[in-house]
Design an enzyme around this catalytic site. Structure first.
Site, short mmCIF file in Angstrom:
data_model
loop_
_atom_site.label_atom_id
_atom_site.label_comp_id
_atom_site.label_asym_id
_atom_site.label_seq_id
_atom_site.Cartn_x
_atom_site.Cartn_y
_atom_site.Cartn_z
CE LYS A 1 2.59 14.69 9.41
NZ LYS A 1 2.66 16.00 8.76
NE ARG B 1 9.42 16.14 6.94
CZ ARG B 1 9.13 15.45 8.05
NH1 ARG B 1 7.99 14.83 8.15
NH2 ARG B 1 9.99 15.40 9.04
#
Ligand code: HH2
Length: 279
Positions: A208, A248
């Site tokens: 991210k 995840r």
């Protein structure tokens, strides 16, 4: 249907975006055959669950009509679900319902609102926190106390799900979903507050943008998604060490190694007499 493994380590969910526009793997496995092949790679790397998504939720993403989302995910879920546990990453009840019909046994819900679907079908449910929607969520996210507000919302939704009969519930702070750089770091540093709710916690930091910023070069240009593995692994390890039960990720093989390391029994000198052959 295979169950997720519950050995000496936390679970690793492998990301499979069947989209043209996801922030890291968009377009890489947009055709069903490519996606199924990628799913088998994730299984070979040790993924306990493969998370199939047909709509990007990155900041600025545009909504995909339900029929298009179904066209993307259903063939992939049907092909993979005999081989691995499959979750569906969606915010649409109609997509979640059809995905469960095709073999998914976990609804990964970034809107934290689809528990009635999970209750109706007896499948698991992930409740992720977000502020706003992808179109505008990064415009100016604000909280008085981000950790408390995220915890309170997730605990309330999880209680509603439990009352409705959902037995497998995961809560997720939603790193990057209506959060500043500092909000993300604070949520990660105080993940124990979510763990203390007693619900199973999962976390998604993989590649991210805040990790790109941490990995910026001397020119200040953020590292691209493919250059964010060190931060992805560090944050996954940090989360697991605080008690997260699942991460995840895009980089499954590397994360499985980190999860194995964190999962080893600690402070047990003498439990192993194995030596190594060399460095
Ligand atoms: N992050 C993304 C998507 N789904 N689900 C959960 N539970 N937690 C997360 O942090 C999370 C999630 C965003 O990542 P990705 O799927 O790689 O990208 P995109 O939304 O662009 O498809």
């Amino acid at each position: 249907m295979p169950e997720a493994s519950t050995g000496e380590r936390a679970l690793v969910m492998g990301i499979l975006n069947v989209t043209p526009d996801s922030f890291s793997d968009g377009g890489s496995w947009f055709e069903p055959e490519q996606a199924v092949r990628r799913g088998h790679e994730l299984i070979a790397q040790g993924a306990d669950i493969v998370d199939v998504g047909g709509e990007s939720s990155r900041p600025g993403a545009v909504e995909v009509p339900a029929d298009e989302e179904l066209r993307r995910v259903l063939p992939v879920i049907e092909a993979l679900s005999p081989h691995v546990r499959v979750s569906v990453d969606t915010v649409k009840a109609v997509v979640a319902e059809a995905a469960v019909g095709a073999g998914a046994t976990l609804v990964n819900d970034v809107s934290a609102s689809l528990w009635p679907v999970a209750a109706r079908h007896g499948v698991g449910w992930v409740a992720m926190h977000r502020q706003g929607t992808p179109a505008t969520m990064q415009d100016d996210p604000r909280y008085d106390d981000v950790v408390r507000e995220v915890r309170d919302l997730l605990a309330a939704r999880a209680a509603a799900a439990r009352d409705a009969g959902v037995t497998e519930i995961w809560i997720d702070p939603g790193i990057g979903f209506g959060k500043t750089f500092d909000h993300n770091l604070e949520l990660l540093a105080r993940l124990d507050v979510l763990v203390a709710t007693g619900h199973q916690v999962m976390v998604g930091t993989s590649r991210k943008a805040f990790l790109g910023r941490l990995a910026a070069g001397p020119d200040g240009v953020p590292a691209p998604p493919a250059g964010r593995l060190p931060g992805s692994l560090a944050t996954a390890t940090y989360a697991l060490r605080q008690g997260a039960g699942m991460v995840r990720v895009h980089d499954v093989a590397a994360t499985v190694q980190a999860a194995l390391l964190v999962g080893r029994p600690r402070g047990d000198a003498g439990t192993s007499t194995e030596t190594e052959d060399g460095w």
